[in-house]
Scaffold this active site. Structure first.
Site, PDB file in Angstrom:
ATOM      1  N   LYS A  59       4.190  -8.516   1.559  1.00  0.00           N
ATOM      2  CA  LYS A  59       2.801  -8.982   1.397  1.00  0.00           C
ATOM      3  C   LYS A  59       2.616 -10.418   1.899  1.00  0.00           C
ATOM      4  CE  LYS A  59       2.386  -7.777  -3.240  1.00  0.00           C
ATOM      5  NZ  LYS A  59       1.708  -7.968  -4.537  1.00  0.00           N
ATOM      6  N   LYS A  61       4.031 -12.967   0.496  1.00  0.00           N
ATOM      7  CA  LYS A  61       3.952 -13.833  -0.702  1.00  0.00           C
ATOM      8  C   LYS A  61       5.354 -14.173  -1.182  1.00  0.00           C
ATOM      9  CE  LYS A  61       0.185 -13.312  -3.836  1.00  0.00           C
ATOM     10  NZ  LYS A  61      -0.506 -12.762  -4.981  1.00  0.00           N
TER      11      LYS A  61
HETATM   12  N1  C2G Z   1      -6.546 -11.775 -11.617  1.00  0.00           N
HETATM   13  C1  C2G Z   1      -7.678 -12.012 -12.420  1.00  0.00           C
HETATM   14  N2  C2G Z   1      -8.098 -13.299 -12.625  1.00  0.00           N
HETATM   15  C2  C2G Z   1      -7.438 -14.339 -12.058  1.00  0.00           C
HETATM   16  C3  C2G Z   1      -6.277 -14.106 -11.271  1.00  0.00           C
HETATM   17  C4  C2G Z   1      -5.850 -12.808 -11.070  1.00  0.00           C
HETATM   18  O1  C2G Z   1      -8.292 -11.064 -12.947  1.00  0.00           O
HETATM   19  N3  C2G Z   1      -7.899 -15.593 -12.299  1.00  0.00           N
HETATM   20  C5  C2G Z   1      -6.123 -10.379 -11.398  1.00  0.00           C
HETATM   21  C6  C2G Z   1      -6.164  -9.986  -9.916  1.00  0.00           C
HETATM   22  O2  C2G Z   1      -7.468  -9.630  -9.548  1.00  0.00           O
HETATM   23  C7  C2G Z   1      -5.190  -8.808  -9.892  1.00  0.00           C
HETATM   24  C8  C2G Z   1      -4.176  -9.195 -10.968  1.00  0.00           C
HETATM   25  O3  C2G Z   1      -4.761 -10.236 -11.747  1.00  0.00           O
HETATM   26  O4  C2G Z   1      -5.845  -7.600 -10.276  1.00  0.00           O
HETATM   27  C9  C2G Z   1      -2.852  -9.656 -10.391  1.00  0.00           C
HETATM   28  O5  C2G Z   1      -3.122 -10.674  -9.443  1.00  0.00           O
HETATM   29  P1  C2G Z   1      -1.935 -11.121  -8.472  1.00  0.00           P
HETATM   30  O6  C2G Z   1      -0.723 -11.346  -9.265  1.00  0.00           O
HETATM   31  O7  C2G Z   1      -2.447 -12.207  -7.602  1.00  0.00           O
HETATM   32  O8  C2G Z   1      -1.731  -9.777  -7.636  1.00  0.00           O
HETATM   33  P2  C2G Z   1      -1.463  -9.596  -6.089  1.00  0.00           P
HETATM   34  O9  C2G Z   1      -0.292 -10.387  -5.683  1.00  0.00           O
HETATM   35  O10 C2G Z   1      -2.734  -9.803  -5.388  1.00  0.00           O
HETATM   36  O11 C2G Z   1      -0.961  -8.078  -6.030  1.00  0.00           O
HETATM   37  O12 C2G Z   1      -0.795  -3.572  -4.807  1.00  0.00           O
HETATM   38  C10 C2G Z   1      -1.661  -4.608  -5.246  1.00  0.00           C
HETATM   39  C11 C2G Z   1      -0.923  -5.891  -5.307  1.00  0.00           C
HETATM   40  O13 C2G Z   1       0.243  -5.732  -6.051  1.00  0.00           O
HETATM   41  C12 C2G Z   1      -1.779  -6.988  -5.953  1.00  0.00           C
END
Ligand code: C2G
Length: 143
Positions: A59, A61
């Site tokens: 990804k 990341k």
């Molecule tokens: N999230 C949230 N509010 C925030 C930060 C994050 O509601 N202030 C939610 C995101 O929208 C997501 C979840 O927390 O649904 C996890 O966010 P991340 O860890 O950033 O996930 P990401 O790396 O984008 O991975 O297959 C999908 C991926 O695994 C998503």
């Protein structure tokens, strides 16, 4: 011990409703907790798939906290009933069927990105918690 689900499906002798969500959950913060809490307000059983470090590399990341710790932190959250590893983009359909999920739920930054899953279950995007993110925390720490 998983959180006692709200009265309703279970008390009505129905099978618990299952929701599934995916993420990295790096520097586990209130935005993640709020999302889990909101999901448990609507569904009885929450499955959380935590991205492995290898999948995060795919990804583009790199998380500050290694996978083994991130999944334990997610498991320690009282709203989470089951935490599994997310190893690739393609596993969602399989997971939804394996865990019998009625809903696939993400924060609204993923709006419209997983609509293909609507053939399997409800696809729901909940409002993100504003003002907090793992990226923001990293920048703040770096000063
Ligand atoms: N999230 C949230 N509010 C925030 C930060 C994050 O509601 N202030 C939610 C995101 O929208 C997501 C979840 O927390 O649904 C996890 O966010 P991340 O860890 O950033 O996930 P990401 O790396 O984008 O991975 O297959 C999908 C991926 O695994 C998503």
């Amino acid at each position: 011990m998983p959180l006692a689900p709200p009265p309703g499906r279970l008390h009505a002798g129905l099978a618990p409703s299952v929701a599934i969500t995916y993420g990295t959950y790096d520097l586990f913060h209130i935005g993640h907790v709020n999302l889990f809490r909101r999901i448990k307000e609507q569904w009885d059983f929450l499955v959380v798939a935590v991205s492995t470090d290898e999948f995060n590399a795919v990804k583009g990341k790199r998380s500050a906290v290694p996978f083994a710790d991130r999944i334990e932190l997610v498991r320690a959250c009282r709203y989470v009933d089951l935490a599994i590893a997310e190893e690739g983009w393609e596993q969602k359909a399989r997971d939804i069927q394996r865990y019998g999920a009625q809903a696939f739920v993400m924060g609204d930054d993923w709006q419209g990105r997983f609509d293909e899953l609507k053939v399997l279950c409800e696809v729901v995007c909940l409002p993100r918690t504003l003002g907090v993110s793992s990226t923001g925390l990293k920048q703040h720490i770096r000063g």
